[in-house]
Design an enzyme around this catalytic site. Structure first.
Site, PDB file in Angstrom:
ATOM      1  N   TYR A  69       0.867  -1.180   0.000  1.00 46.58           N
ATOM      2  CA  TYR A  69       0.000   0.000   0.000  1.00 46.58           C
ATOM      3  C   TYR A  69       0.904   1.230   0.000  1.00 46.58           C
ATOM      4  O   TYR A  69       1.377   1.683   1.041  1.00 46.58           O
ATOM      5  CB  TYR A  69      -0.887   0.039   1.249  1.00 46.58           C
ATOM      6  CG  TYR A  69      -1.925  -1.055   1.334  1.00 46.58           C
ATOM      7  CD1 TYR A  69      -2.344  -1.750   0.196  1.00 46.58           C
ATOM      8  CD2 TYR A  69      -2.509  -1.395   2.543  1.00 46.58           C
ATOM      9  CE1 TYR A  69      -3.305  -2.751   0.281  1.00 46.58           C
ATOM     10  CE2 TYR A  69      -3.472  -2.392   2.635  1.00 46.58           C
ATOM     11  CZ  TYR A  69      -3.849  -3.063   1.494  1.00 46.58           C
ATOM     12  OH  TYR A  69      -4.789  -4.050   1.580  1.00 46.58           O
ATOM     13  N   GLY A 226     -17.958  -1.250  -1.575  1.00 49.18           N
ATOM     14  CA  GLY A 226     -18.867  -2.131  -2.308  1.00 49.18           C
ATOM     15  C   GLY A 226     -18.397  -2.360  -3.729  1.00 49.18           C
ATOM     16  O   GLY A 226     -17.223  -2.682  -3.973  1.00 49.18           O
TER      17      GLY A 226
END
Ligand SMILES: NC(=O)c1ccc[n+]([C@@H]2O[C@H](COP(=O)([O-])OP(=O)(O)OC[C@H]3O[C@@H](n4cnc5c(N)ncnc54)[C@H](OP(=O)(O)O)[C@@H]3O)[C@@H](O)[C@H]2O)c1
Length: 307
Positions: A69, A226
């Site tokens: 990351y 989502g």
């Protein structure tokens, strides 16, 4: 909801091996900047550090990070180190190994089993630790994870890693890993709307259940994002999510977090944010109790075909 005063404990706690953590943690992936996998504008480092410190001050004791990351100028692990070292004994920092990014940020071949020690050591260096609390093997489409997980089990035996998890797996991989070493957490994509393939959504449902039966933590990622996955959310949420949110004086993101928490006491949310106001909101979602009627409406979204 009076978000400002709610701490992470509102969601309850879960015993993950020898550490008990709040069921709302923090995902560190969004701390490094904007755009998909954060090759866009690097984040403001003071703001990201403030988010991490505020999270811990509000009772967050589970932070999910990884050496891969990073953006051009920010590394999630370095930010965690800078913000939180010297680390409190009760803080669980989870990392992942398996994927590989080169120095320009491009994705390379998945790590070979014999390369995993180097990846674990990279996390140790960046975080400034002598051992890692929890390391997931993030599967990269391997049919079998035995060799990779076996390599991590060796590092656990050598004391570099305390606990092991598996990520982005199919149900059969859980048993495969457990035949090699104990698994304390499974981290897969999971949320209100079944993004990804039908197969992935059904695998996640099965894993959620298996983990519950076996007392293993289930850690969903992209629970807020989502269907947007690694990208920024760009459209209003489903009508049903907004209606439930309105009824509780909450936000759609809070409803999404409360929904994953409602799936079982073993579910540990790790909403990712680089925004201090979103952090406060996400922690407060642990106090949101969805009614049976809310769950009926929201569960219907999960049951809808993937899109
Ligand atoms: N194992 C794996 O393969 C894998 C893959 C991906 C991620 N992960 C882990 O899972 C964690 C969670 O995933 P994630 O961070 O990608 O996604 P997420 O938590 O589902 O959603 C993050 C996105 O939603 C926004 N957001 C967060 N809280 C919000 C709120 N209260 N209101 C409105 N928007 C909000 C964030 O933007 P702002 O920054 O503007 O708030 C960001 O765009 C990651 O941080 C990482 O640790 C694991």
């Amino acid at each position: 909801m009076t978000s400002q005063t709610i701490t992470a404990d509102a969601a309850g706690r879960w015993k993950l091996a020898d550490l008990t953590v709040s069921r709302v943690g923090l995902g560190a992936m969004r701390l490094t900047g904007s755009a998909a996998f954060h090759l866009g504008t690097p984040s403001d480092r003071d703001r990201s550090i403030a988010v991490l410190r505020e999270a811990v001050d509000r009772g967050v004791d589970h932070i999910d990070t990884a050496a891969f990351y990073f953006s051009r100028l920010r590394s999630a692990n370095e930010l965690v180190n800078r913000a939180l070292a010297p680390y409190r004994d009760d803080l669980l920092i989870a990392t992942k190994v398996g994927p590989y990014r080169d120095q320009q940020g491009g994705w390379g071949e998945a790590a070979r089993p014999d390369e995993l020690r180097g990846h674990v050591e990279e996390n140790l260096r960046q975080l400034g630790r002598d051992h890692l609390d929890l390391v997931y093997l993030r599967r990269m489409r391997q049919e079998s994870i035995a060799e990779h997980f076996g390599a991590l089990a060796d590092l656990r035996a050598a004391g570099l890693v305390r606990h092991l998890g598996v990520s982005q797996i199919e149900p059969r991989h859980l048993a495969e890993a457990q035949a090699i070493a104990p698994v304390v957490a499974v981290q897969n994509r999971y949320g209100l709307d079944p993004a990804g393939s039908d197969r992935a959504a059904s695998d996640a449902d099965t894993l959620l259940r298996l983990c519950g039966e076996q007392g293993i933590a289930f850690v969903p990622y992209y629970a807020v994002a989502g269907r947007y996955g690694e990208n920024a959310v760009t459209a209003p949420d489903h009508d049903e999510v907004r209606a439930v949110a309105r009824a509780h004086g909450a936000t759609p993101a809070q409803v999404r977090i409360a929904w994953v928490l409602s799936r079982g006491p073993h579910v540990l949310a790790i909403p990712g944010t680089g925004d201090p106001a979103h952090l406060v909101e996400n922690i407060a979602a642990g106090a949101l109790r969805l009614t049976g009627e809310d769950l009926r409406r929201l569960d219907a979204l999960r049951a809808a075909p993937a899109h």
